[in-house]
Scaffold this active site. Structure first.
Site, PDB file in Angstrom:
ATOM      1  CG  MET A 338      -2.063  -0.950   1.689  1.00  0.00           C
ATOM      2  SD  MET A 338      -2.737  -1.184  -0.547  1.00  0.00           S
ATOM      3  CE  MET A 338      -3.966   0.438   0.010  1.00  0.00           C
ATOM      4  CG  ASP A 357       9.804   0.013   5.013  1.00  0.00           C
ATOM      5  OD1 ASP A 357       9.792  -1.100   5.886  1.00  0.00           O
ATOM      6  OD2 ASP A 357       8.569  -0.256   4.718  1.00  0.00           O
ATOM      7  CB  VAL A 414       3.462   0.101   9.369  1.00  0.00           C
ATOM      8  CG1 VAL A 414       4.973   1.566   9.185  1.00  0.00           C
ATOM      9  CG2 VAL A 414       2.496   0.276  10.492  1.00  0.00           C
ATOM     10  CD  GLU A 416      -4.828  -3.245  10.254  1.00  0.00           C
ATOM     11  OE1 GLU A 416      -4.698  -2.380   9.129  1.00  0.00           O
ATOM     12  OE2 GLU A 416      -6.097  -2.990   9.687  1.00  0.00           O
ATOM     13  CE  LYS A 421      -1.943   0.013  11.168  1.00  0.00           C
ATOM     14  NZ  LYS A 421      -1.585   0.125  10.044  1.00  0.00           N
ATOM     15  CB  SER A 443      -8.285  -2.081   5.529  1.00  0.00           C
ATOM     16  OG  SER A 443      -6.769  -3.669   6.033  1.00  0.00           O
ATOM     17  CG  HIS A 464      -9.461   1.814   3.978  1.00  0.00           C
ATOM     18  ND1 HIS A 464     -10.919   1.623   3.874  1.00  0.00           N
ATOM     19  CD2 HIS A 464      -8.599   1.058   3.451  1.00  0.00           C
ATOM     20  CE1 HIS A 464     -11.048   0.128   4.176  1.00  0.00           C
ATOM     21  NE2 HIS A 464      -9.551  -0.419   3.310  1.00  0.00           N
TER      22      HIS A 464
END
Ligand code: NAD
Length: 740
Positions: A338, A357, A414, A416, A421, A443, A464
């Site tokens: 994403m 990253d 990053v 889920e 997060k 999501s 999103h």
């Protein structure tokens, strides 16, 4: 003669020029006034002996004409309105309205004097139909934005200004089919070689050349008005012609499952119209046009796919009172699937992008995604090398958070995992300014919970995106409990800048899109668990208008992911996920069979090397023996209802719970995010127009008795049915304005 949408002049040689130039608009559309003006011009040219011929051109640098004014068509609802209650009078009025343009263009075509069109740029829909009615057609060869096409079918309409009759008479029915049925645009070269355009020339020379042609061809007439005219490709009743229509009908049925009346009507209008002379053919077209315009499909599609998309694309759901937020620098954290896509769309919009990253190497990998897209575009001539290089130069891959300083917005993408997060939120917030927006692309995780890790929860918001980011047009923006209106406005501006359509929703597990969409694969799995043959379930899923069958969707989402979400959701209930027949099936295929979906090359389907499904896994029948192996039409209709009603009833719950508040967001979101039956205009239009709320409620009650409480209508639906309301009357833009 008084005209408003055109300027009309006659030169010393007696050649008239009608310059299409609707006052106060940047682009011409065929407004009612423009059509009336064309009528007056046709009369004047025919009756004034001093006029030798006519050139039609445009006064707008943006192009010739974008087509009918869909706003004026009133979302498709105006066919015959104003003619009172007499159905016959309404039909007659509707036909006369629809035939007006056809009659005028035919009068022009048969006025006995030469008529030429000089097309400087885009000519779409009714715009191209005006051009096709001219005897000689010139277009600019130096305008890269020149676009010619009849896109009506894309919004559930059909060409109604002679397009279905003139285009096949020019290029043959077979060649015309993709332009008419799919609304494809043609390149200038295609237009030239097929005879749609006779001459390509620099824009600055078009009018002079058109005038010269008019003077040199005093007795011009349309080829089809010549008694010796031969239809390219043969008439529909000839051997070759009949094949076109036999195969064409079959192909159309395969592609649309009969869900799109416009396409069916176009094919009928072409077939019937090509069997008769032009005057009768145009009346046939107008009849089909009226028929198409009054379908719920046309009303829903025009409203959602054209009007609402346009409104949302201009920020209709953006809170007012805040200046436009110009995002120049943005940070993306997480350079995976994403994050890499988000970095690309930002750079494409000219936004300086810092792509973070855990290591610089991982961030570089994310940037390589943009490089691949750019290289492909450059090699195909879609983008210049310089533009490609400039785009890539905007993406800075790094592991260093200090480079985030001065960013206007952050999008975190990053893993889920709330802890990860939270960690990256703290790290980046330590660097960015107090006014910057902090967005999460989660999501599934509730935004209010994630905002708990933020020092400025009022700046925290869900952004999103959908995968693949560069192709999916929608972004679902999620307000957390503390998200400020200003943050929402800023986020909308960001989404508009990267040229996506934003919808605004409130915080709830799965938000709006994932929550509603998730009901579709689950309903399909329920059917399989009931013993309905998987092939029937898959086929009927597609026949209902969904882009994939529910089992293929499950494979795409990842069956391991579904299992994880299912087990997580079951924690709040007294039963385990596996006690549910769907959970049992999902756990069996993912764990006992080790088939987790497309990414593993095997799930409910086997996949070939290109990643395409090759066959359904035959052993599903070992787990759930097939009890229903045939699907008569009434069963198909019931399964379609289960698929679509199940999603819609969930939408009604989202409205009741305040997850979503605007019918346009719900409709556009449903089509762009998960491809809900586009012919309907989206979930709300499906309930409002195609089914009707009282019928929807009664049917859902019936289905709740048969299949379970998940179909039970909520209090909102019952209230709407009792009051005769629709989603648009209660949650549409007019309702919102009235409440304000
Ligand atoms: P992914 O696994 O492809 O990428 C995650 C990236 O985050 C990896 O590159 C990883 O190295 C990086 N990362 C992990 N920890 C990090 C840290 N501490 N600091 C910096 N980078 C770190 O995942 P994805 O599919 O791109 O999903 C990312 C997010 O987007 C998730 O929240 C997911 O729910 C959401 N999302 C995914 C999809 C989808 O279709 N995949 C759609 C919408 C939203």
């Amino acid at each position: 003669m008084q005209v408003e949408a055109f300027r009309f002049e006659v030169d010393a040689d007696g050649v008239a020029t009608a310059t299409f130039d609707v006052p106060g608009r940047s682009m011409n559309t065929l407004t009612a006034r423009a059509v009336a003006d064309l009528g007056a011009i046709a009369k004047e040219v025919a009756s004034n002996p001093a006029i030798k011929g006519l050139v039609i051109t445009s006064g707008k640098s943006s192009g010739f004409c974008a087509g009918a004014d869909l706003g004026e068509l009133g979302g498709g609802g105006s066919a015959g309105e104003g003619a009172g209650g007499d159905p016959e009078a309404r039909l007659r009025a509707a036909f006369n309205g629809a035939y007006a343009l056809n009659g005028i263009l035919r009068a022009l075509e048969t006025c006995g004097k030469p008529v030429a069109a000089a097309v400087n740029g885009l000519a779409l829909g009714g715009g191209l139909e005006v051009v096709l009615a001219c005897h000689y057609r010139l277009a600019a060869n130096d305008n890269p934005r020149l676009q010619l096409g009849l896109p009506e079918a894309k919004v559930g309409l059909m060409p109604g200004g002679g397009g279905t009759q003139r285009l096949p008479r020019i290029m043959g029915a077979q060649a015309a089919a993709p332009f008419l049925l799919q609304g494809e645009s043609m390149t200038p070269d295609q237009a030239r070689s097929s005879g749609v355009i006779h001459e390509l020339a620099p824009a600055a020379e078009l009018t002079a050349r058109a005038k010269a042609w008019v003077l040199a061809n005093p007795s011009a007439k349309a080829p089809w008005d010549d008694p010796k005219f031969k239809l390219p490709g043969g008439t529909p009743n000839s051997q070759t012609g009949s094949q076109v229509f036999t195969f064409g009908s079959a192909m159309l049925a395969k592609q649309t499952w009969g869900n799109y009346p416009a396409q069916k009507h176009i094919l009928s209008a072409v077939y019937e119209g090509l069997c008769v002379p032009m005057d009768a053919a145009l009346r046939i077209e107008s009849r089909y046009f009226v028929k198409t315009l009054s379908t719920p499909e046309a009303k829903g599609m025009i409203r959602s796919l054209f009007l609402s998309m346009q409104e949302l694309g201009k920020g209709a759901s953006r809170p007012g009172g805040y200046p436009t937020y110009d995002v120049r620098k943005a940070v993306v954290i997480g350079a995976g699937l994403m994050g890499a896509g988000i970095a690309y769309v930002q750079a494409k919009a000219g936004i300086e992008t810092v792509l973070i990253d855990t290591t610089e190497e991982a961030a570089e990998k994310g940037k390589a995604y943009s490089r691949r897209i750019v290289e492909k575009d450059v090699s195909r001539g879609k983008m210049s090398k310089e533009k490609g290089e400039a785009l890539l130069a905007l993406i800075r891959p790094t592991a260093d958070y200090s480079l985030a300083a001065g960013a206007d917005i952050v999008v975190e993408a990053v893993f889920e995992n709330p802890a990860i997060k939270a960690e990256v939120t703290a790290k980046v917030e330590a660097v960015i300014g107090a006014g910057a927006v902090m967005g999460s692309n989660t999501s599934t995780l509730p935004i209010t919970g994630l905002a708990g890790a933020s020092v400025r929860p009022e700046n925290f918001i869900g952004i999103h995106f959908f995968s693949p980011v560069e192709r999916m047009g929608l972004v679902e923006i999620i307000r957390g409990e503390k998200t400020s209106e200003e943050t929402l406005a800023k986020t909308m501006d960001y989404v508009l800048k990267i040229r996506k359509t934003p919808i605004a929703v409130n915080d709830f597990r799965g938000f709006y899109t994932s929550r509603v969409f998730g009901t579709y694969p689950t309903e399909g799995l329920t059917m399989v668990a009931e013993g309905i043959a998987p092939a029937i379930v898959e086929n009927v899923g597609r026949m209902s208008g969904m882009p994939m069958g529910p089992l293929e969707v499950s494979d795409s989402v990842g069956i391991d992911t579904m299992l994880k979400i299912g087990r997580e959701s079951a924690k709040v209930t007294a039963r385990s996920y596996e006690q549910d027949p769907v959970g049992d099936l999902v756990a069996w295929i993912a764990e006992a069979q080790g088939r987790v979906g497309r990414k593993a090359g095997k799930g409910f389907y086997d996949y070939n090397e290109q990643g395409k499904p090759s066959r359904l896994y035959p052993d599903i029948g070992r787990k759930v023996p097939v009890k229903v192996a045939e699907c008569p039409p009434e069963m198909k209709a019931e399964l379609v209802r289960r698929f679509l009603f199940r999603q819609c009833v969930e939408v009604a719950r989202c409205f009741e719970e305040g997850v979503i508040t605007d019918a346009r967001d719900a409709d556009v979101g449903s089509i762009l995010a998960w491809g809900f039956a586009p012919y309907s205009g989206g979930v709300c239009s499906y309930m409002d127009l195609k089914i009707g709320i009282p019928t929807f409620v009664a049917e859902c009650d019936r289905m709740a008795e048969l299949y379970g409480e998940r179909f039970r209508p909520n209090a909102l639906l019952r209230d709407m049915a009792a009051k005769g309301e629709t989603f648009y009357s209660r949650f549409g833009p007019k309702a919102a304005k009235a409440a304000a």
